[in-house]
Write a protein that holds these residues in place. Sequence first.
Motif, PDB file in Angstrom:
ATOM      1  N   GLY A  23      -5.226   3.803 -10.580  1.00  0.00           N
ATOM      2  CA  GLY A  23      -3.904   4.401 -10.519  1.00  0.00           C
ATOM      3  C   GLY A  23      -3.300   4.307 -11.843  1.00  0.00           C
ATOM      4  O   GLY A  23      -3.877   3.721 -12.769  1.00  0.00           O
ATOM      5  N   THR A  37       0.865   4.875  -8.473  1.00  0.00           N
ATOM      6  CA  THR A  37       0.366   6.142  -8.130  1.00  0.00           C
ATOM      7  C   THR A  37      -0.927   6.493  -8.563  1.00  0.00           C
ATOM      8  O   THR A  37      -1.224   6.182  -9.769  1.00  0.00           O
ATOM      9  N   PRO A  39      -2.366   9.933  -8.919  1.00  0.00           N
ATOM     10  CA  PRO A  39      -1.615  10.726  -7.705  1.00  0.00           C
ATOM     11  C   PRO A  39      -2.705  10.774  -6.849  1.00  0.00           C
ATOM     12  O   PRO A  39      -3.890  10.827  -7.026  1.00  0.00           O
ATOM     13  N   LYS A  40      -2.228  11.024  -5.400  1.00  0.00           N
ATOM     14  CA  LYS A  40      -2.938  10.968  -4.252  1.00  0.00           C
ATOM     15  C   LYS A  40      -4.140  12.110  -4.418  1.00  0.00           C
ATOM     16  O   LYS A  40      -5.456  12.037  -3.850  1.00  0.00           O
ATOM     17  N   ARG A  46      -2.137   6.616  -2.931  1.00  0.00           N
ATOM     18  CA  ARG A  46      -1.117   7.066  -2.653  1.00  0.00           C
ATOM     19  C   ARG A  46       0.161   6.172  -3.636  1.00  0.00           C
ATOM     20  O   ARG A  46      -0.309   5.046  -3.688  1.00  0.00           O
ATOM     21  N   ARG A  47       1.286   6.736  -3.802  1.00  0.00           N
ATOM     22  CA  ARG A  47       2.452   5.897  -4.287  1.00  0.00           C
ATOM     23  C   ARG A  47       2.708   4.776  -3.465  1.00  0.00           C
ATOM     24  O   ARG A  47       3.267   4.942  -2.507  1.00  0.00           O
ATOM     25  N   ASP A  70       5.017  11.995  -9.534  1.00  0.00           N
ATOM     26  CA  ASP A  70       3.422  12.089  -9.674  1.00  0.00           C
ATOM     27  C   ASP A  70       3.161  13.393 -10.371  1.00  0.00           C
ATOM     28  O   ASP A  70       1.965  13.757 -11.072  1.00  0.00           O
TER      29      ASP A  70
END
Length: 107
Positions: A23, A37, A39-40, A46-47, A70
Amino acid sequence: MVDESLVGRVVVKSRGRDAGLKGVVVSVYGDGYVLVTGPKPLTGLRRRRVNASHIIPMPHKLSIPRDASDEEVMKAIKEAGLEKYMAEPHAIKQSALEAELRSPSQT
């Protein structure tokens, strides 16, 4: 206290169910926590707010503003050419004790 220079740093989560996922640090809190994050859609992370002792800083750093969205983080990842690197999970080494506790006992 966590250093503000971590914003934009690529990190790997070392604890919890997200262990091994990469992340980017988006924000730093004064109480020893950071906002991270994925990003996902790219990494699966996830954040979320994370204890700073549960992340491993990597050598890559992105140029993003504090509290970046994101979308801004994803754009910076693409500009740096790190999409493939970010999508690959990082292998976290278990300590000998953790490995022993997780393996079935052989008596």
